[in-house]
Design an enzyme around this catalytic site. Structure first.
Site, PDB file in Angstrom:
ATOM      1  N   ALA A  65       0.738  -4.978  30.481  1.00  0.00           N
ATOM      2  CA  ALA A  65      -0.010  -5.379  29.289  1.00  0.00           C
ATOM      3  C   ALA A  65       0.660  -4.733  28.091  1.00  0.00           C
ATOM      4  CB  ALA A  65      -1.454  -4.916  29.385  1.00  0.00           C
ATOM      5  N   TRP A  66       0.820  -5.524  27.016  1.00  0.00           N
ATOM      6  CA  TRP A  66       1.281  -4.960  25.740  1.00  0.00           C
ATOM      7  C   TRP A  66       0.930  -5.898  24.617  1.00  0.00           C
ATOM      8  CZ3 TRP A  66       7.430  -4.462  25.997  1.00  0.00           C
ATOM      9  CH2 TRP A  66       7.989  -5.645  26.453  1.00  0.00           C
ATOM     10  N   ASN A  67       0.840  -5.306  23.418  1.00  0.00           N
ATOM     11  CA  ASN A  67       0.430  -6.054  22.230  1.00  0.00           C
ATOM     12  C   ASN A  67       1.473  -5.893  21.139  1.00  0.00           C
ATOM     13  OD1 ASN A  67      -2.163  -6.417  23.477  1.00  0.00           O
ATOM     14  ND2 ASN A  67      -2.741  -4.383  22.758  1.00  0.00           N
ATOM     15  N   HIS A  94      -0.551   1.386   4.786  1.00  0.00           N
ATOM     16  CA  HIS A  94      -1.707   2.119   4.253  1.00  0.00           C
ATOM     17  C   HIS A  94      -2.996   1.548   4.836  1.00  0.00           C
ATOM     18  CE1 HIS A  94       0.749   4.372   1.288  1.00  0.00           C
ATOM     19  NE2 HIS A  94       1.567   3.372   1.588  1.00  0.00           N
ATOM     20  N   HIS A 114      -4.591   7.339   7.260  1.00  0.00           N
ATOM     21  CA  HIS A 114      -3.151   7.224   7.001  1.00  0.00           C
ATOM     22  C   HIS A 114      -2.624   8.276   6.037  1.00  0.00           C
ATOM     23  CE1 HIS A 114      -4.497   4.844   3.482  1.00  0.00           C
ATOM     24  NE2 HIS A 114      -3.345   5.195   2.927  1.00  0.00           N
ATOM     25  N   ASP A 127       0.036   9.202   2.908  1.00  0.00           N
ATOM     26  CA  ASP A 127       0.731   8.658   1.728  1.00  0.00           C
ATOM     27  C   ASP A 127       1.983   9.491   1.488  1.00  0.00           C
ATOM     28  OD1 ASP A 127      -1.359   6.868   1.259  1.00  0.00           O
ATOM     29  OD2 ASP A 127      -2.121   7.935  -0.505  1.00  0.00           O
ATOM     30  N   HIS A 161       5.414   6.293  -2.199  1.00  0.00           N
ATOM     31  CA  HIS A 161       4.333   5.299  -2.335  1.00  0.00           C
ATOM     32  C   HIS A 161       4.046   5.026  -3.805  1.00  0.00           C
ATOM     33  CE1 HIS A 161       0.641   3.154  -1.900  1.00  0.00           C
ATOM     34  NE2 HIS A 161      -0.160   4.178  -2.120  1.00  0.00           N
ATOM     35  N   HIS A 217      -2.875   9.903  -6.814  1.00  0.00           N
ATOM     36  CA  HIS A 217      -1.589   9.280  -6.470  1.00  0.00           C
ATOM     37  C   HIS A 217      -0.503   9.685  -7.468  1.00  0.00           C
ATOM     38  CE1 HIS A 217      -4.050   6.598  -3.930  1.00  0.00           C
ATOM     39  NE2 HIS A 217      -2.934   6.358  -3.276  1.00  0.00           N
TER      40      HIS A 217
END
Ligand code: 23J
Ligand code: MN
Length: 263
Positions: free
Chosen positions: A64-66, A73, A77, A79, A83, A212
């Site tokens: 199985a794999w996806n 982001h 997560h 930054d 970014h 940011h």
């Protein structure tokens, strides 16, 4: 010799349960809340998709794999400095060039949960950080500053998590003077339990998106959508937040972890 002893003590503590690993990441999938920017400003990050390649069937009999469709982001997560435009020229400012020493660091957890519950637009200020330091001790160079708001309780409900009304999103964050103070202290970065390091209303500030703008101008890092900060002490946790080594990546989902003393 003493570093060797430190690590062997840690090995014992991890195995005997006196140091616990706290999961500070939210589930990453199609229901993960994502940032919605003002439409006149930008294109949004796409919804997360998880596509099956095989599941022990005709497309792969024994496995199985996806494959994923995933913005950098998304969810819990990291930054990276590149970014933001203010960090665009740092050669060590992308996920593949940051010194990995930064991915394991002490954490200072500032509890703003009461203030955030009373005022969804609550902003942590430099004075607020100084008052916290007077109570718990000084924040050191190279350490994370994590803002606890318990906003992770809304992580399964995008509407509550983003808390948007006719005037825009209302989620807590920091003032520019707060980030400036943290930059003077040479912290590693700033982390939050909300969708991004900036407050919901930060697009309207005199200096838009101060977290940011100022973090990344100083080659520092951000963390967003953190969970379980209520399980961390104000000081004493070791935080592990390592982005995927995406080539020229501006950020990455992380399985953020905290090492804490068992209570
Ligand atoms: C792009 C533009 C504005 C913001 C963000 C991204 C984030 O919060 C982010 O995930 O870095 S506020
Ligand atoms: Mn981000």
């Amino acid at each position: 010799m003493t570093a060797q002893k430190t690590l062997s003590d840690l090995a014992v503590a991890l195995l005997d349960g006196s140091v616990r690993v706290v999961d500070c990441a939210a589930p990453l999938g199609p229901n993960t809340p994502l940032l919605k920017l003002p439409p006149e400003l930008a294109v949004d990050t796409p919804k997360i998709e998880i596509h099956e390649i095989a599941r022990y069937n005709e497309t792969g009999p024994w496995w199985a794999w996806n494959w994923l469709k995933l913005g950098e982001h998304s969810g819990t997560h990291f930054d990276a400095p590149q970014h933001w435009i203010t960090g665009k020229d740092y050669p060590d400012g992308t996920t593949d060039t940051i010194d990995p020493q930064a991915f394991v660091a002490p954490a200072n957890v500032i509890d703003c949960s009461r203030e955030a519950a009373e005022n969804n637009d609550f902003l942590l200020t430099a004075d607020g950080v100084k008052a916290w330091e007077a109570e718990y001790g000084e924040i050191g160079e190279g350490e994370w500053v994590l803002m606890r708001t318990d906003w992770d309780q809304y992580n399964t409900d995008e509407d509550k998590f983003l808390n948007t009304d006719a005037t825009g999103p209302h989620t807590p964050g920091v003032t520019a003077d707060c980030v400036e103070y943290l930059m003077e202290k040479n912290v590693l970065g700033f982390g939050t339990q909300c969708i991004g390091t900036d407050a919901g209303m930060a697009a309207t500030f005199d200096l838009p998106f101060p977290a940011h703008n100022l973090l990344h101008k100083n080659n520092r890092y951000g963390l967003a959508s953190l969970t379980n900060l209520d399980k961390l002490p104000p000081k004493g946790a070791i935080f592990i937040a390592n982005p995927l080594k995406i080539v020229r990546g501006t950020g990455s989902p992380v399985r953020a972890l905290a090492l804490v003393p068992a209570s």
